[in-house]
Design an enzyme around this catalytic site. Structure first.
Site, PDB file in Angstrom:
ATOM      1  N   ARG A  42       0.821  -1.208   0.000  1.00  9.05           N
ATOM      2  CA  ARG A  42       0.000   0.000   0.000  1.00  9.05           C
ATOM      3  C   ARG A  42       0.859   1.265   0.000  1.00  9.05           C
ATOM      4  NH1 ARG A  42      -4.413   2.882   3.600  1.00  9.05           N
ATOM      5  NH2 ARG A  42      -5.814   3.410   1.858  1.00  9.05           N
ATOM      6  N   HIS A  46       0.501   4.170  -2.657  1.00  7.30           N
ATOM      7  CA  HIS A  46       0.123   5.534  -2.287  1.00  7.30           C
ATOM      8  C   HIS A  46       1.220   6.544  -2.612  1.00  7.30           C
ATOM      9  CE1 HIS A  46      -3.694   5.281   0.353  1.00  7.30           C
ATOM     10  NE2 HIS A  46      -3.767   4.522  -0.724  1.00  7.30           N
ATOM     11  N   TRP A 185      -9.892 -10.051   7.628  1.00  2.00           N
ATOM     12  CA  TRP A 185      -9.234 -10.046   6.314  1.00  2.00           C
ATOM     13  C   TRP A 185      -9.862 -11.070   5.371  1.00  2.00           C
ATOM     14  CZ3 TRP A 185      -6.279 -10.894  10.859  1.00  2.00           C
ATOM     15  CH2 TRP A 185      -6.203 -12.223  11.248  1.00  2.00           C
TER      16      TRP A 185
HETATM   17  C1  HEM Z   1     -10.357   2.531  -6.057  1.00  2.00           C
HETATM   18  C2  HEM Z   1      -9.078   2.364  -5.646  1.00  2.00           C
HETATM   19  C3  HEM Z   1      -8.744   2.033  -4.208  1.00  2.00           C
HETATM   20  C4  HEM Z   1      -9.381   2.402  -3.054  1.00  2.00           C
HETATM   21  C5  HEM Z   1     -10.606   3.286  -2.868  1.00  2.00           C
HETATM   22  C6  HEM Z   1      -8.634   1.767  -1.962  1.00  2.00           C
HETATM   23  C7  HEM Z   1      -8.984   1.888  -0.616  1.00  2.00           C
HETATM   24  C8  HEM Z   1      -8.404   1.174   0.410  1.00  2.00           C
HETATM   25  C9  HEM Z   1      -8.805   1.232   1.795  1.00  2.00           C
HETATM   26  C10 HEM Z   1      -9.932   2.113   2.359  1.00  2.00           C
HETATM   27  C11 HEM Z   1      -8.014   0.370   2.484  1.00  2.00           C
HETATM   28  C12 HEM Z   1      -8.051   0.093   3.984  1.00  2.00           C
HETATM   29  C13 HEM Z   1      -6.971   0.909   4.673  1.00  2.00           C
HETATM   30  C14 HEM Z   1      -6.992   0.624   6.183  1.00  2.00           C
HETATM   31  O1  HEM Z   1      -8.103   0.763   6.765  1.00  2.00           O
HETATM   32  O2  HEM Z   1      -5.931   0.252   6.744  1.00  2.00           O
HETATM   33  C15 HEM Z   1      -7.110  -0.238   1.545  1.00  2.00           C
HETATM   34  C16 HEM Z   1      -6.158  -1.175   1.881  1.00  2.00           C
HETATM   35  C17 HEM Z   1      -5.246  -1.714   0.978  1.00  2.00           C
HETATM   36  N1  HEM Z   1      -5.084  -1.325  -0.339  1.00  2.00           N
HETATM   37 FE1  HEM Z   1      -6.382  -0.209  -1.403  1.00  2.00          FE
HETATM   38  N2  HEM Z   1      -7.586   1.046  -2.454  1.00  2.00           N
HETATM   39  C18 HEM Z   1      -7.600   1.189  -3.820  1.00  2.00           C
HETATM   40  C19 HEM Z   1      -6.679   0.648  -4.711  1.00  2.00           C
HETATM   41  C20 HEM Z   1      -5.555  -0.072  -4.336  1.00  2.00           C
HETATM   42  C21 HEM Z   1      -4.460  -0.421  -5.239  1.00  2.00           C
HETATM   43  C22 HEM Z   1      -4.367   0.000  -6.712  1.00  2.00           C
HETATM   44  C23 HEM Z   1      -3.562  -1.148  -4.509  1.00  2.00           C
HETATM   45  C24 HEM Z   1      -2.246  -1.749  -4.906  1.00  2.00           C
HETATM   46  C25 HEM Z   1      -1.883  -2.043  -6.146  1.00  2.00           C
HETATM   47  C26 HEM Z   1      -4.107  -1.259  -3.161  1.00  2.00           C
HETATM   48  C27 HEM Z   1      -3.523  -1.969  -2.141  1.00  2.00           C
HETATM   49  C28 HEM Z   1      -4.035  -2.060  -0.846  1.00  2.00           C
HETATM   50  C29 HEM Z   1      -3.529  -2.980   0.175  1.00  2.00           C
HETATM   51  C30 HEM Z   1      -2.400  -3.987  -0.007  1.00  2.00           C
HETATM   52  C31 HEM Z   1      -4.295  -2.760   1.327  1.00  2.00           C
HETATM   53  C32 HEM Z   1      -4.184  -3.482   2.667  1.00  2.00           C
HETATM   54  C33 HEM Z   1      -3.317  -2.653   3.602  1.00  2.00           C
HETATM   55  C34 HEM Z   1      -3.200  -3.274   4.996  1.00  2.00           C
HETATM   56  O3  HEM Z   1      -3.621  -4.443   5.189  1.00  2.00           O
HETATM   57  O4  HEM Z   1      -2.676  -2.567   5.899  1.00  2.00           O
HETATM   58  N3  HEM Z   1      -5.313  -0.591  -3.088  1.00  2.00           N
HETATM   59  N4  HEM Z   1      -7.366   0.259   0.285  1.00  2.00           N
HETATM   60  C1  LIG Z   2     -11.306  -9.152   0.850  1.00  2.00           C
HETATM   61  C2  LIG Z   2     -10.933  -7.682   0.808  1.00  2.00           C
HETATM   62  C3  LIG Z   2     -11.744  -6.776   0.152  1.00  2.00           C
HETATM   63  N1  LIG Z   2     -11.454  -5.472   0.088  1.00  2.00           N
HETATM   64  C4  LIG Z   2     -10.354  -4.976   0.680  1.00  2.00           C
HETATM   65  C5  LIG Z   2     -10.082  -3.606   0.591  1.00  2.00           C
HETATM   66  C6  LIG Z   2      -8.947  -3.103   1.166  1.00  2.00           C
HETATM   67  C7  LIG Z   2      -8.068  -3.951   1.857  1.00  2.00           C
HETATM   68  C8  LIG Z   2      -8.310  -5.315   1.958  1.00  2.00           C
HETATM   69  C9  LIG Z   2      -9.466  -5.838   1.373  1.00  2.00           C
HETATM   70  C10 LIG Z   2      -9.784  -7.216   1.424  1.00  2.00           C
HETATM   71  N2  LIG Z   2      -8.928  -8.081   2.066  1.00  2.00           N
END
Ligand code: HEM
Ligand SMILES: Cc1cnc2ccccc2c1N
Length: 287
Positions: A42, A46, A185
């Site tokens: 992430r 970002h 998760w």
């Molecule tokens: C419409 C596009 C996206 C939105 C609105 C979005 C939104 C979010 C949100 C709200 C979370 C939860 C953050 C938290 O509460 O800790 C999250 C987690 C995450 N996102 Fe996205 N995301 C988007 C696209 C992406 C993309 C393009 C990637 C990577 C290629 C990505 C990778 C991740 C990962 C790996 C997590 C898990 C982080 C953790 O477990 O701490 N996301 N995202």
């Molecule tokens: C299964 C699931 C679906 N949405 C997500 C969005 C952000 C981060 C983790 C996610 C995730 N494990």
């Protein structure tokens, strides 16, 4: 404007990869034993996702996430954990730029979680605080398909690349204290698979308002999806791609690798001599 990467120095980037990968393997207790892989992915996303192709601003080049204006962007809440994880790596390899380190962290995490190989080039150069892009460029999870399409168009991505990239949501989880979303998760929080797409299509989803008053989709196995996740099966063009990736993990891996590499290199011109690195995993080196 577009940045020109500096010519690659004689450095051993596999050594940096191995230090990050070993630390991910050792520090496995983070976030209820999910580990640091997902949050490192992430941070790479970002720190690159501030790019705007309309004026060639933002992107990973300057490593501007290190400044408080970007670190404190509400969209970046929780990424401090990835930044703190990388600090001792940066102390061990002070010659690496912040932008190279944040993107290499994401590449290492994807590969060590058994994801596809991601080609990676060095040469990002730290930029000063006055170059930090404005907050608010990263996506809002409460939106629908047209918002997602517009945001990824600004990043220079089409539908296929957009759906592939969001497949990274197979990893990790949401956290109330970071984004207001909460959910145990998904099926494979620290192994890179196409489960996100399989889950989207096969589970029975209901829209709930969670205890923070935020709308999210929950299923009977206790998994969750964001509104922007669900948009991928509501929009007919996105849905075709979700079905393709749910059927064939290899195609998902191929498309994700290309799109993630492009995301991490947006707004940067690399000299021809900076060849892409294809790093070996710890397992491939018997480490
Ligand atoms: C419409 C596009 C996206 C939105 C609105 C979005 C939104 C979010 C949100 C709200 C979370 C939860 C953050 C938290 O509460 O800790 C999250 C987690 C995450 N996102 Fe996205 N995301 C988007 C696209 C992406 C993309 C393009 C990637 C990577 C290629 C990505 C990778 C991740 C990962 C790996 C997590 C898990 C982080 C953790 O477990 O701490 N996301 N995202
Ligand atoms: C299964 C699931 C679906 N949405 C997500 C969005 C952000 C981060 C983790 C996610 C995730 N494990």
């Amino acid at each position: 404007g577009v940045h020109v990467a500096e010519k690659e120095a004689k450095r051993d980037y596999q050594e940096v990869y191995n230090a990050i990968a070993t630390k991910i393997r050792d520090e496995d207790e983070y976030d209820n034993y999910i580990g640091y892989g997902p949050v490192l992915v992430r941070l790479a996303w970002h720190s690159s996702g501030t790019f705007d192709r309309n004026d060639n601003s933002g992107g990973s080049f300057g490593g501007t996430y290190r400044f408080k204006k970007e670190m404190n962007d509400p969209s970046n809440k929780g990424l401090q954990n990835a930044f703190d994880f990388l600090r001792p790596i940066h102390e061990q390899f002070p010659w690496i730029s912040s932008g190279d380190l944040y993107t290499l962290g994401g590449v290492t995490a994807v590969q060590e979680m058994m994801g596809p190989k991601i080609p990676w080039r060095s040469g990002r150069v730290d930029q000063p605080e006055n170059t930090v892009p404005d907050n608010g460029r990263l996506p809002d999870a409460s939106q629908g398909a047209s918002y997602v399409r517009n945001l990824f168009d600004r990043l220079g991505f089409g539908d296929r690349e957009t759906v592939a990239l969001i497949g990274a949501h197979a990893l990790g989880k949401t956290h109330y204290e970071n984004s207001g979303y909460e959910g145990p998760w998904g099926p494979s929080p620290n192994v890179f698979t196409n489960d996100f797409f399989v889950n989207l299509l096969n589970a029975h989803w209901t829209l709930n308002t969670n205890k923070k008053g935020v709308k999210q989709w929950d299923n009977d196995q206790g998994h969750m999806m964001l509104p922007t996740d669900m948009a991928l099966v509501k929009d007919p063009k996105y849905r075709k791609l979700v079905e393709e990736y749910a059927k064939d993990q290899d195609v998902f891996f191929r498309d994700f690798s290309k799109a993630f590499a492009k995301l991490l290199e947006n707004n940067i011109k690399f000299p021809d001599q900076n060849k892409p690195h294809y790093f070996k995993t710890l397992d491939e080196q018997d480490l």
